[in-house]
Design an enzyme around this catalytic site. Structure first.
Site, PDB file in Angstrom:
ATOM      1  N   HIS A 106     -58.199  26.555 -57.192  1.00 36.57           N
ATOM      2  CA  HIS A 106     -56.872  26.702 -56.630  1.00 36.57           C
ATOM      3  C   HIS A 106     -55.924  26.874 -57.972  1.00 36.57           C
ATOM      4  CE1 HIS A 106     -55.544  22.368 -57.551  1.00 36.57           C
ATOM      5  NE2 HIS A 106     -56.881  22.155 -57.223  1.00 36.57           N
ATOM      6  N   ASP A 139     -56.247  20.036 -63.428  1.00 40.04           N
ATOM      7  CA  ASP A 139     -56.329  20.219 -61.938  1.00 40.04           C
ATOM      8  C   ASP A 139     -55.377  21.527 -61.420  1.00 40.04           C
ATOM      9  OD1 ASP A 139     -56.571  19.936 -59.309  1.00 40.04           O
ATOM     10  OD2 ASP A 139     -55.423  18.035 -59.134  1.00 40.04           O
ATOM     11  N   GLU A 170     -53.887  24.034 -52.271  1.00 40.00           N
ATOM     12  CA  GLU A 170     -54.707  22.905 -52.261  1.00 40.00           C
ATOM     13  C   GLU A 170     -53.889  21.593 -52.422  1.00 40.00           C
ATOM     14  OE1 GLU A 170     -57.440  19.946 -53.625  1.00 40.00           O
ATOM     15  OE2 GLU A 170     -55.597  20.632 -54.659  1.00 40.00           O
ATOM     16  N   GLU A 171     -53.073  21.588 -53.166  1.00 43.39           N
ATOM     17  CA  GLU A 171     -52.270  20.284 -53.468  1.00 43.39           C
ATOM     18  C   GLU A 171     -51.548  19.874 -52.211  1.00 43.39           C
ATOM     19  OE1 GLU A 171     -53.023  18.485 -55.762  1.00 43.39           O
ATOM     20  OE2 GLU A 171     -53.521  19.788 -57.721  1.00 43.39           O
ATOM     21  N   GLU A 195     -63.381  22.226 -59.030  1.00 50.54           N
ATOM     22  CA  GLU A 195     -62.432  20.957 -59.192  1.00 50.54           C
ATOM     23  C   GLU A 195     -62.574  20.211 -60.627  1.00 50.54           C
ATOM     24  OE1 GLU A 195     -59.289  19.745 -57.957  1.00 50.54           O
ATOM     25  OE2 GLU A 195     -59.597  21.189 -56.243  1.00 50.54           O
ATOM     26  N   HIS A 380     -52.072  15.138 -62.450  1.00 50.21           N
ATOM     27  CA  HIS A 380     -50.762  14.641 -61.801  1.00 50.21           C
ATOM     28  C   HIS A 380     -49.776  13.598 -62.662  1.00 50.21           C
ATOM     29  CE1 HIS A 380     -52.804  15.373 -57.405  1.00 50.21           C
ATOM     30  NE2 HIS A 380     -53.018  16.286 -58.417  1.00 50.21           N
TER      31      HIS A 380
END
Length: 408
Positions: A106, A139, A170-171, A195, A380
């Site tokens: 993604h 990510d 995706e997130e 991923e 993140h």
């Protein structure tokens, strides 16, 4: 005694000769390709693609279309549903092999525009080797980069059909692209999901369902200084709900639940609030956990702590969980065997707390293997997100080896 020693030495020699070895030509090619991934990671990171950023998604779409076309792919754009920003980029190759494979990653990240200025792409040395930093680099821009640099290692005989799909939401649960991923996965020999992984490197046998919990509290507005007793304070009731439901989180490796957002329609300092919404994040590994949580939550909320308050709740299932089937576990075993030829151990985690698109791919009833991106840390967390560049040659070798094994 001498006979025993001689026998032991002979056994060790036989074992050493029998030990599986890597494909020398492929490993050499993967090692030669690896340095180029750094520039690709920089290019990907410097296109800001927070979920919902239409400008960033358009820029990334153009970048990917150009990159896949340069690698002889046929590119199509697919529109996600629900008004999701950005198009799903799908690239296809036809070969002379036997297997049909789908590779997924993604392009969206959790970072909003401006994160790059605060934490620009950079390279740093560490005791573990060189690191590359940047928002979203692990990510999942590492997954995209791994796919792009695996493609040059392949030939037409390595697959009958090779499809790559890069989605844009995706997130936020892939609510606009999940159905497309499932449809693309149908009829595939296998799906490889890129991923990121961690360090030490590992695969996972399961990812969590991502669910949304919404609780609304209706109260009664009143003057906060002149007549607070005449109001019904929805914010106080919401605080009570948070306090009395926090134990619904069952800890690492189990059901996870956390309140993450508080919203007020009319937040004014001198008015008793009459409308508050709580939003929570729920992670489950199966439908039974989802149903049990919903029953427990509704039971906790059936009697408000403040008379007159009206509380309602919705528990919404978003992305499905992924649980490895016997066929998926066979792919994990194959990946571990490939790493063993390199003298490396590839660990296996039973289930991660995150949700991924592997859940949508698995709905097609085909084998899926997860976590084929680069090992990294700090996803993140803007200031700390990085990937381990020393792992790139073996990650490219792993991806290409799996494709060859499945596609020939």
């Amino acid at each position: 005694m001498k006979t025993l020693i001689a026998a032991a030495c002979a056994l060790l020699a036989t074992t050493a000769l029998a030990a599986p070895k890597p494909d020398a030509a492929l490993l050499k090619a993967a090692t030669a390709e690896a340095p180029a991934i750094t520039a690709t990671l920089k290019s990907l990171v410097e296109i800001e693609t927070g979920t919902g950023d239409a400008e960033g998604m358009a820029s990334m779409g153009r970048y990917l279309e150009s990159a896949f076309t340069a690698r002889a792919g046929t590119v199509t754009r697919m529109q996600p549903t629900g008004g999701v920003a950005g198009e799903i980029i799908v690239a296809r190759w036809k070969g002379t092999g036997k297997g049909k494979l789908l590779l997924i990653a993604h392009m969206d990240t959790v970072y909003q525009r401006g994160a790059l200025a605060r934490a620009p792409f950079k390279l740093m040395d560490s005791p573990q080797g060189p690191l590359a930093y940047g928002p979203g680099i692990s990510d999942d821009k590492s997954g995209i980069a791994t796919i792009l640099h695996t493609l040059p290692l392949l030939t037409a005989k390595d697959y009958a059909e090779l499809t790559v799909a890069i989605n844009t939401d995706e997130e936020r649960g892939s609510l606009g692209s999940g159905t497309t991923i499932t449809e693309l996965a149908k009829g595939m020999t296998a799906v490889l999901s890129f991923e990121p992984t961690s360090m030490p490197e590992r695969l996972t046998r399961g990812t969590s369902a991502t669910n949304t919990v919404i609780v609304t509290v209706k109260g009664k507005a009143s003057h906060a200084g002149g007549a607070p007793e005449a109001g019904i304070n929805s914010l106080v009731e919401a605080a009570h709900i948070i306090q009395t439901t926090k134990d619904l989180d069952r800890g690492q490796g189990n059901r996870r639940f956390n309140w993450t957002v508080v919203e007020q329609q009319r937040g004014v300092r001198n008015i008793i609030p009459d409308d508050v919404t709580l939003i929570g994040d729920l992670r489950t590994s199966n439908l039974a956990q989802f149903d049990q949580f919903k029953a427990e939550l509704l039971d906790r909320l059936k009697t408000p702590s403040i008379p007159g308050a009206v509380v309602s709740a919705e528990v919404r299932m978003n992305r499905p969980p992924f649980t490895a089937t016997p066929a998926s576990n066979a792919l994990i075993d194959e990946a571990r065997a490939i790493y063993a030829t390199l003298g490396k151990e590839l660990l296996v985690m039973e289930r991660g707390g995150g949700g991924t698109d592997a859940g949508y791919a698995a709905l097609a009833g085909v084998p899926v293997i997860e976590s084929l991106g680069l090992p990294g840390f700090g996803a993140h967390t803007t200031q700390a997100e990085y990937v381990f560049l020393e792992a790139v040659p073996r990650r490219l070798y792993l991806a290409a080896s799996l494709i060859r094994k499945l596609g020939r």
